[in-house]
Design an enzyme around this catalytic site. Structure first.
Site, PDB file in Angstrom:
ATOM      1  N   LYS A 212      96.094  -3.925  46.065  1.00  0.00           N
ATOM      2  CA  LYS A 212      96.214  -2.701  47.443  1.00  0.00           C
ATOM      3  C   LYS A 212      94.879  -2.862  48.578  1.00  0.00           C
ATOM      4  O   LYS A 212      93.542  -2.380  47.613  1.00  0.00           O
ATOM      5  CB  LYS A 212      97.019  -1.761  47.102  1.00  0.00           C
ATOM      6  CG  LYS A 212      96.609  -0.490  48.358  1.00  0.00           C
ATOM      7  CD  LYS A 212      96.901   1.056  47.310  1.00  0.00           C
ATOM      8  CE  LYS A 212      96.117   2.006  47.952  1.00  0.00           C
ATOM      9  NZ  LYS A 212      96.889   3.819  48.102  1.00  0.00           N
TER      10      LYS A 212
ATOM     11  N   GLY B 275      96.439  12.732  48.725  1.00  0.00           N
ATOM     12  CA  GLY B 275      96.144  13.780  47.932  1.00  0.00           C
ATOM     13  C   GLY B 275      96.413  14.930  48.789  1.00  0.00           C
ATOM     14  O   GLY B 275      96.343  15.663  48.066  1.00  0.00           O
TER      15      GLY B 275
ATOM     16  N   ALA C  96     100.875   7.655  50.458  1.00  0.00           N
ATOM     17  CA  ALA C  96      99.864   8.944  50.568  1.00  0.00           C
ATOM     18  C   ALA C  96     100.697  10.069  51.174  1.00  0.00           C
ATOM     19  O   ALA C  96     101.543   9.699  52.441  1.00  0.00           O
ATOM     20  CB  ALA C  96      98.159   8.570  51.592  1.00  0.00           C
ATOM     21  N   GLY C  97      99.899  11.262  50.330  1.00  0.00           N
ATOM     22  CA  GLY C  97     100.429  12.458  51.339  1.00  0.00           C
ATOM     23  C   GLY C  97     101.815  12.965  50.960  1.00  0.00           C
ATOM     24  O   GLY C  97     102.414  13.762  51.151  1.00  0.00           O
TER      25      GLY C  97
ATOM     26  N   ASN D 104     101.495   9.252  44.167  1.00  0.00           N
ATOM     27  CA  ASN D 104     100.394   9.831  43.033  1.00  0.00           C
ATOM     28  C   ASN D 104     100.077  11.110  42.783  1.00  0.00           C
ATOM     29  O   ASN D 104     100.576  11.667  41.929  1.00  0.00           O
ATOM     30  CB  ASN D 104      99.056   9.035  43.670  1.00  0.00           C
ATOM     31  CG  ASN D 104      98.337   8.762  41.709  1.00  0.00           C
ATOM     32  OD1 ASN D 104      97.335   8.347  41.850  1.00  0.00           O
ATOM     33  ND2 ASN D 104      97.841   9.666  40.870  1.00  0.00           N
ATOM     34  N   THR D 105      99.173  11.255  43.435  1.00  0.00           N
ATOM     35  CA  THR D 105      98.987  13.065  43.468  1.00  0.00           C
ATOM     36  C   THR D 105     100.205  14.178  43.295  1.00  0.00           C
ATOM     37  O   THR D 105     100.101  14.756  42.171  1.00  0.00           O
ATOM     38  CB  THR D 105      97.749  13.384  44.473  1.00  0.00           C
ATOM     39  OG1 THR D 105      97.254  12.676  44.814  1.00  0.00           O
ATOM     40  CG2 THR D 105      97.798  15.000  44.835  1.00  0.00           C
TER      41      THR D 105
END
Lengths: 66, 259
Positions: free
Chosen positions: B97, B158, B184-185, B206-207
């Protein structure tokens, strides 16, 4: 002599091979990647490389990331 | 016929890619990976900390998973290429990535440096997935350069703010042939579901999972939301209208005619 290992100056008494250096640091060879003066060195070639004064060593491993 | 995600020459079942950062421990991360049933998992590379003995994250990632290293920390294409080569030397395959970020406040990707890294790494045989701002011209260039997918952000990394880039991502879905993966986000399972309903091939989270009160439960919830959203996309969403359309008959016995 002085090596730069992961950005830190580390005194080393005498020239050593990469595999001896890794062993001296107590690192598990299977878990790390070693770069010597910006060249990635395959594990089987570690014994062939002897580090010299002012060499730059990066020792890298996988961690969590997104 | 089973609906599989074709990505980088592989076919995988799960359309939820999972990041492994920010978990409270590797065992919790492992349980979350299992609960999400992800097939593709991201990891990062860092200098080994000589002062402490740390566990090896790879031992906590289920073996059938495809491992995808990211180039986080890279500020230029050259740095991303260097990290990618280190990752490959780590013996975990050739999926990468690309993440090139020069802005520490919003962590927004540098599309130009990212494209340069894609061009180099594709030629070296990597399966390359660029994290990028959702720009159509750049996405086309990434595709032409041989990217296996494009991964536009939904919101800053995040931030858990959801799909703030929806209209631009919709354009990518219409115009780009390789899979579009929102990365993301995304903050909630409904955000992930929204991406899948509108036709994203997959999402990367992820986050939102790692810092949830119960990461394992949240991983499962995201997994289910992605499945639901994908099913809805395949089923074809009904069209929206400004006026009502009765779903029950209005006439019959109270009066002769609906008013």
């Amino acid at each position: 002599m002085i090596l730069t290992i992961n950005g830190k100056q580390v005194p080393v008494e005498k020239p050593v091979s990469l595999d001896a250096l890794v062993a001296a640091k107590g690192l598990c060879p299977e878990k790390i990647v070693v770069e010597h003066n910006l060249c990635i060195i395959a594990r089987e070639d570690w014994p062939k490389i002897t580090v010299k004064d002012r060499d730059m060593i990066e020792i890298i491993s996988f961690v969590g990331g997104g | 016929m089973e609906d599989l995600l074709n990505l980088g020459g592989r076919q995988v079942k799960s359309r939820l890619l999972l990041g492994t950062g920010k978990f409270s421990s590797y065992p919790v991360m492992q349980k979350a990976l299992e609960a999400a049933a992800s097939d593709i998992v991201t990891v990062a590379l860092r200098r080994v900390d000589m002062s402490t003995q740390t566990d090896n994250i790879l031992e906590y990632i289920p073996k059938p998973c495809i491992l995808m290293a990211n180039t986080s920390g890279a500020r230029t294409a050259d740095e991303a290429v260097r990290i990618a080569r280190l990752a490959k030397a780590g013996g975990q395959g050739n999926w990468i990535k690309i993440e090139v970020v020069r802005d520490n406040k919003y962590l927004l990707p540098d599309n130009l440096e990212t494209l340069k890294a894609v061009e180099i790494l594709v030629k070296e045989g990597f399966i390359v997935l660029p994290y990028m701002s959702p720009d159509l011209s750049m996405a086309k260039r990434m595709e032409e350069a041989g990217a296996a997918a494009v991964m536009p952000l939904g919101a800053p990394i995040g931030s858990n703010r959801g799909l703030k880039t929806r209209e631009l991502v919709e354009i990518l879905i219409r115009e780009i042939r390789v899979p579009v993966i929102v990365d993301a986000g995304l903050g909630s399972p409904s955000d992930a579901c929204e991406c899948m309903e509108m036709g994203c091939a997959a999402v990367l989270v992820n986050t939102a999972i790692a810092i949830a009160c119960d990461p394992v439960g949240m991983a499962q919830a995201f997994g289910e939301a992605v499945i639901a959203g994908r099913r809805a996309y395949l089923a074809g969403l009904a069209s929206a209208a400004n006026e009502a359309s009765a779903s029950s008959p209005l006439t019959g016995f109270l009066r002769d005619e609906a008013r």
